[in-house]
Structure formats: C-alpha cells, structure tokens
Scaffold this motif. Structure first.
Motif, PDB file in Angstrom:
ATOM      1  N   VAL A  35      17.647 -44.054  74.812  1.00  0.00           N
ATOM      2  CA  VAL A  35      18.159 -45.223  75.126  1.00  0.00           C
ATOM      3  C   VAL A  35      18.755 -44.962  76.485  1.00  0.00           C
ATOM      4  CG1 VAL A  35      20.185 -46.757  74.560  1.00  0.00           C
ATOM      5  CG2 VAL A  35      18.675 -45.928  72.651  1.00  0.00           C
ATOM      6  N   TYR A  36      18.466 -46.018  77.409  1.00  0.00           N
ATOM      7  CA  TYR A  36      19.041 -45.780  78.448  1.00  0.00           C
ATOM      8  C   TYR A  36      20.393 -46.601  78.796  1.00  0.00           C
ATOM      9  CZ  TYR A  36      14.878 -43.205  80.093  1.00  0.00           C
ATOM     10  OH  TYR A  36      13.932 -41.898  80.302  1.00  0.00           O
ATOM     11  N   TYR A  37      21.277 -46.065  79.705  1.00  0.00           N
ATOM     12  CA  TYR A  37      22.502 -46.772  79.856  1.00  0.00           C
ATOM     13  C   TYR A  37      22.988 -46.691  81.316  1.00  0.00           C
ATOM     14  CZ  TYR A  37      23.444 -45.965  74.730  1.00  0.00           C
ATOM     15  OH  TYR A  37      23.387 -45.948  73.558  1.00  0.00           O
ATOM     16  N   CYS A  38      23.222 -47.991  81.735  1.00  0.00           N
ATOM     17  CA  CYS A  38      23.787 -48.168  83.068  1.00  0.00           C
ATOM     18  C   CYS A  38      25.367 -47.843  83.061  1.00  0.00           C
ATOM     19  CB  CYS A  38      23.471 -49.581  83.438  1.00  0.00           C
ATOM     20  SG  CYS A  38      24.129 -50.037  84.953  1.00  0.00           S
ATOM     21  N   ALA A  39      25.862 -47.414  83.870  1.00  0.00           N
ATOM     22  CA  ALA A  39      27.364 -47.142  84.088  1.00  0.00           C
ATOM     23  C   ALA A  39      27.849 -47.459  85.316  1.00  0.00           C
ATOM     24  CB  ALA A  39      27.582 -45.397  83.748  1.00  0.00           C
ATOM     25  N   ALA A  40      28.953 -47.752  85.486  1.00  0.00           N
ATOM     26  CA  ALA A  40      29.898 -48.009  86.739  1.00  0.00           C
ATOM     27  C   ALA A  40      31.293 -47.480  86.799  1.00  0.00           C
ATOM     28  CB  ALA A  40      29.802 -49.617  86.873  1.00  0.00           C
ATOM     29  N   ALA A  41      31.829 -47.468  87.945  1.00  0.00           N
ATOM     30  CA  ALA A  41      33.016 -46.886  88.224  1.00  0.00           C
ATOM     31  C   ALA A  41      33.455 -47.062  89.518  1.00  0.00           C
ATOM     32  CB  ALA A  41      33.129 -45.332  87.865  1.00  0.00           C
ATOM     33  N   LYS A  86      33.710 -45.431  83.891  1.00  0.00           N
ATOM     34  CA  LYS A  86      34.639 -46.131  83.070  1.00  0.00           C
ATOM     35  C   LYS A  86      33.653 -47.113  82.414  1.00  0.00           C
ATOM     36  CE  LYS A  86      38.878 -48.892  83.258  1.00  0.00           C
ATOM     37  NZ  LYS A  86      40.175 -49.261  84.203  1.00  0.00           N
ATOM     38  N   TYR A  87      32.843 -47.822  82.812  1.00  0.00           N
ATOM     39  CA  TYR A  87      32.207 -49.156  82.369  1.00  0.00           C
ATOM     40  C   TYR A  87      30.590 -48.900  82.044  1.00  0.00           C
ATOM     41  CZ  TYR A  87      36.264 -51.297  84.876  1.00  0.00           C
ATOM     42  OH  TYR A  87      37.284 -51.413  85.056  1.00  0.00           O
ATOM     43  N   TRP A  88      30.275 -49.029  80.776  1.00  0.00           N
ATOM     44  CA  TRP A  88      28.991 -48.881  80.380  1.00  0.00           C
ATOM     45  C   TRP A  88      28.329 -50.256  79.904  1.00  0.00           C
ATOM     46  CZ3 TRP A  88      26.963 -44.140  80.489  1.00  0.00           C
ATOM     47  CH2 TRP A  88      27.789 -43.154  80.703  1.00  0.00           C
ATOM     48  N   GLY A  89      27.181 -50.234  79.888  1.00  0.00           N
ATOM     49  CA  GLY A  89      26.339 -51.377  79.384  1.00  0.00           C
ATOM     50  C   GLY A  89      25.786 -51.038  77.948  1.00  0.00           C
TER      51      GLY A  89
END
Length: 127
Positions: A93-99, A115-118
């Motif tokens: 499972v592939y997750y996108c993340a942002a900060a 901090k933020y995840w899809g």
C-alpha cells in the motif's frame, strides 16, 4: 490543514509501469515537503521517495532508485510517483505524505517528519 488523496494503484505484471497521483489541498501559503511511503503486509511503513517544497530536489530509497521518479505540479497541487520496471517486491500500500518545511529545499525522509497522510492506494505486482 492539508488533505491528501491518492490514486493510480492497481494490479500489474512484473516489468510494467504505474503512475501514482496525490492531490493535495492547502488552506495557507507555505513550503510543503512531500513524500511517498509504502507498507507491505506484515511489515513497517518505509520511505520510498521525497521531493522538496520547491520541487527542485528529490531523494529515493536505494530499492527504487533508477526505477521510480517523484515529481510535483504546483499548478494542479499534485505529486506523482512514476514507477517503472515494477517488481513483485514493490507490492504494498503506497501512502502520500506532506509536511510544512521552513525552507523550500528541505527533503523529509522519515515517517515522523510528516504530519499529513493520505488514505493509501494498493499496488500489486504479479510475477
């Protein structure tokens, strides 16, 4: 606040390509570092690739270097992960993340940095 929505996963054969997309929405202006992680069944979530807020710097895990490419389109607020020469061991499972990052050249490579995840998108590579 940042919201992330991934898409593009699926079932492919070894050697095939896929492109994952991550659309992100933001309500304030600033530099956002983005990354892709993946989690195989029974394993921890691991780093795959990251791109700086400026989009000018990228970094990859050794396992995908030369096969995967991360990019971002600031106009559409989308981050991509182009995956070529896929292998069965890429199944996850592939997750996108942002900060948020103070400087737009910073690369974030650990899950704790984000901090933020899809919600994740499944990629399955059949042999």
């Amino acid at each position: 606040q940042v919201q992330l929505v991934e898409s593009g996963g699926g079932l492919v054969q070894a050697g095939d390509s896929l492109r994952l997309s991550c659309a992100f929405s933001i309500r304030t202006v600033g530099s956002i570092g983005m990354g892709w992680f993946r989690q195989a069944p029974g394993k921890e979530r691991v780093f795959v690739a990251a791109i700086s807020g400026s989009g000018e710097r990228t970094v990859y895990d050794d396992s995908v270097k030369g096969r995967f490419t991360i990019s971002r389109d600031s106009a559409t607020k989308t981050v991509y992960l182009q995956m070529n020469s896929l292998k069965p061991e890429d199944t996850a499972v592939y997750y996108c993340a942002a900060a948020w990052t103070v400087q737009n050249y910073v690369l974030l490579t650990t899950a704790q940095d984000y901090k933020y995840w899809g919600q994740g998108t499944q990629v399955t590579v059949a042999s």
